[in-house]
Write an enzyme that holds these catalytic residues in place. Structure first.
Site, PDB file in Angstrom:
ATOM      1  N   LEU B  28      98.333 102.899 102.225  1.00 14.34           N
ATOM      2  CA  LEU B  28      98.127 101.785 103.361  1.00 14.34           C
ATOM      3  C   LEU B  28      99.609 101.291 103.654  1.00 14.34           C
ATOM      4  CD1 LEU B  28      95.149  99.715 101.593  1.00 14.34           C
ATOM      5  CD2 LEU B  28      95.151 100.950 103.597  1.00 14.34           C
ATOM      6  N   GLY B  29     100.252 102.075 104.314  1.00 15.48           N
ATOM      7  CA  GLY B  29     101.602 101.744 105.020  1.00 15.48           C
ATOM      8  C   GLY B  29     101.299 100.657 106.026  1.00 15.48           C
ATOM      9  N   THR B  30     101.595  99.260 105.545  1.00  9.87           N
ATOM     10  CA  THR B  30     100.688  98.326 106.044  1.00  9.87           C
ATOM     11  C   THR B  30     101.456  97.027 106.292  1.00  9.87           C
ATOM     12  OG1 THR B  30      98.772  98.938 104.458  1.00  9.87           O
ATOM     13  CG2 THR B  30      99.053  96.757 105.006  1.00  9.87           C
ATOM     14  N   SER B  31     100.643  96.173 107.302  1.00  8.41           N
ATOM     15  CA  SER B  31     101.079  94.897 107.241  1.00  8.41           C
ATOM     16  C   SER B  31      99.999  94.003 106.968  1.00  8.41           C
ATOM     17  CB  SER B  31     101.547  94.699 108.873  1.00  8.41           C
ATOM     18  OG  SER B  31     102.663  95.648 109.224  1.00  8.41           O
ATOM     19  N   GLY B 160     105.172  96.708 106.740  1.00  3.61           N
ATOM     20  CA  GLY B 160     105.634  96.026 107.939  1.00  3.61           C
ATOM     21  C   GLY B 160     106.121  94.688 107.846  1.00  3.61           C
TER      22      GLY B 160
END
Lengths: 297, 229
Positions: B28-31, B160
């Site tokens: 979950l490369g996430t913000s 992020g």
């Protein structure tokens, strides 16, 4: 008891034909021989008191405490078989610790009473065990303030959290009594042990439900001392020691902790208790004289 | 525990190993973020799920309910965070039925932390717990990689988040109105999505107040301006 000798009283886990568990009833008898223990819940705290019968002059005064601390905010007084009480307290401490480990927050008085009620009840079910020979009085003060999660880092927003329901209050003083059957109720005032009848009669006279404003913690300490003195039977047991603990909220004298009542306050309470008893005796004396005079007329 | 050489040392000395995913694992490369406001708390997240450079899901829901008004934002391994959230959801459901009252946000946070800390060697999970209860109102707890627990007025997380520390510091205010807080979260996530290659897709939000949970959805088609349902 007509049931003795019928065989239904020999073990737990066997009902008598009329639906009774005699082992539990015998356990209640064991409690009825124990020193009186009482608890008072008032508007700003809880007081626990026991009449500790001195069985030997060789016992050190003030030693061998009968009221135990279970968690910072929780205390237990009990009447009946002392070793059973000690085991009950050990278990209560385990429950309080396990709750803290799981939920990172202190156990509420109601939840502890529930856990311990369940534990006592389990000892009425099996052949291999006997019921507890105690009735325990559990007192506690659940924090009214917001408590941090144990071990959390950071204090959170300085403004506090938004969206609280401000009309609702939380926490406060609580008192429960757990019987050998595992039955437990919440109480304003609780009494058990040999002097319970007299103690209950006195407790009922107090304004504990707050109908007329309720009594304060200091008043409750004095009433508790007086009730233990009233309930004490001079003819059967000569010597006894009064042991008393109290729990207030964070804004009170114990700062939310279960603690022994300070010596000075306890001694003052005992002095007042003795004085109240003496004046009661005098009243009774004069009434008797009047009665005698009437007989002569 | 072995440390990779791509890790960075954060300000409080916690070693963060950014290279922990297995080959091909869904990330979950996430913000993500959660903020307290006047009446409760708002959770927000983008919707991009990646497997390396490939976008495995462009409309992911990273806001996961663990109780009526206790939710969490998930970042890190999708599998790990789903598994942890499932366990906590079960525990909180059990708590509610056993005690006859809903769990507090701190109870939820404590259970999350216990799992994250006890299994720190095996998990890649960066979580933000946010919830509303009658006693404490809206609360935000952050549980970063090592399994520590931080109570915060607001929290940001995921890859992020590095781009929006300045934005959030400049624009966050205590006791915002709901509409204002929604715009703050949206503005922050828009920036995170703009600058972070592994964040993108739609913006999802959940508003938790005394009235319960309310979901928001904003699509990039309209530059996140219109609320869809």
């Amino acid at each position: 008891m007509t049931s003795i000798g019928t065989g239904y009283d020999l073990a737990n886990s066997i009902f008598s034909p009329d639906g009774r568990n005699f082992q539990v009833e015998y356990a209640v008898k064991a409690v009825e021989n124990g020193g009186t223990a009482i608890g008072i819940r008032c508007k700003d705290g809880v007081v626990l008191a026991v009449e500790k019968i001195i069985t030997s002059k060789l016992l050190k005064p003030g030693a061998n405490k009968r009221i135990a601390t279970v968690d910072r905010h929780l205390g237990v007084a009990y009447s009946g078989m002392v070793p059973d009480g000690r085991h009950f307290v050990d278990r209560a401490r385990d429950e309080a610790r396990a709750w803290r480990d799981t939920f990172k927050t202190p156990i509420s008085t109601a939840d502890l009473a529930s856990r311990m009620g369940g534990y006592m009840q389990a000892y009425t079910l099996y052949q291999s065990v006997r019921p507890f020979g105690i009735t325990a009085i559990v007192g506690g003060f659940d924090s009214r303030e917001e408590a941090p999660v144990d071990g959390e880092v950071g204090s959170g927003p300085s403004c506090g959290a938004g969206g609280k329901v401000s009309s609702k209050t939380h926490g406060g003083p609580f008192l429960y009594m757990i019987e050998p059957s595992g039955l437990y109720w919440g109480y304003y005032g609780a009494a058990t042990g040999k002097g319970r009848q007299a103690a209950k009669a006195e407790l009922e006279k107090l304004d504990l439900s707050g109908a007329e404003g309720g009594i304060t913690l200091e008043q409750a300490v004095k009433e508790a001392a007086r009730i233990i003195y009233v309930a004490h039977d001079d003819s059967k047991d000569k010597e006894f020691e009064l042991e008393m603990t109290w729990i207030s909220g964070a804004d009170g004298p114990t700062k939310g902790l279960h603690q022994e009542v300070p010596k000075a306050l306890r001694e003052e309470a005992e002095r007042l208790a003795k004085k109240a008893l003496e004046s009661d005796d005098e009243d009774e004396g004069t009434e008797e004289k009047k009665g005698e005079e009437k007989m002569e007329e | 525990m072995e440390f990779g050489n791509s890790g960075s040392l954060s300000e409080d000395g916690i070693h963060l190993d950014m290279d922990r995913l297995k080959k091909g694992e869904v990330n979950l490369g996430t913000s993500i973020m959660a903020v307290t406001f006047k009446d409760g708390v708002i959770l927000g997240a983008d919707s991009r799920t990646t497997t390396g450079a490939y976008i495995a899901n462009r409309v992911t829901d990273k806001l996961t309910q663990v109780h009526d008004t206790i939710w969490c934002c998930r970042s890190g391994s999708a599998a790990d965070t789903q598994a942890v959230a499932d366990i906590v959801q079960y525990q909180l459901g059990l708590f509610a039925t056993m005690n006859g009252k809903p769990p507090t946000t701190q109870t939820a946070a404590a259970i999350f932390q216990e799992i994250c800390y006890a299994n720190k060697d095996r998990l890649t999970a960066g979580l933000i717990i946010a919830g509303w209860d009658e006693r404490h109102g809206g609360q935000v707890y952050s549980i970063p990689l090592g399994g520590s627990l931080h109570k915060q007025p607001y929290a940001i997380g995921g890859s992020g988040s590095t781009y929006i520390y300045g934005f959030c510091d400049a624009h966050w205010k205590e006791g915002m109105e709901e509409a204002e807080a929604v715009e703050f979260v949206k503005g922050a996530l828009k920036e995170a999505i703009k600058w972070d290659g592994s964040s993108g897709g739609v913006i999802r939000m959940v508003v938790l107040t005394a009235k319960g949970a309310d979901r928001h959805l904003y699509l990039p088609d309209t530059d996140y301006k219109v609320r869809h349902t």
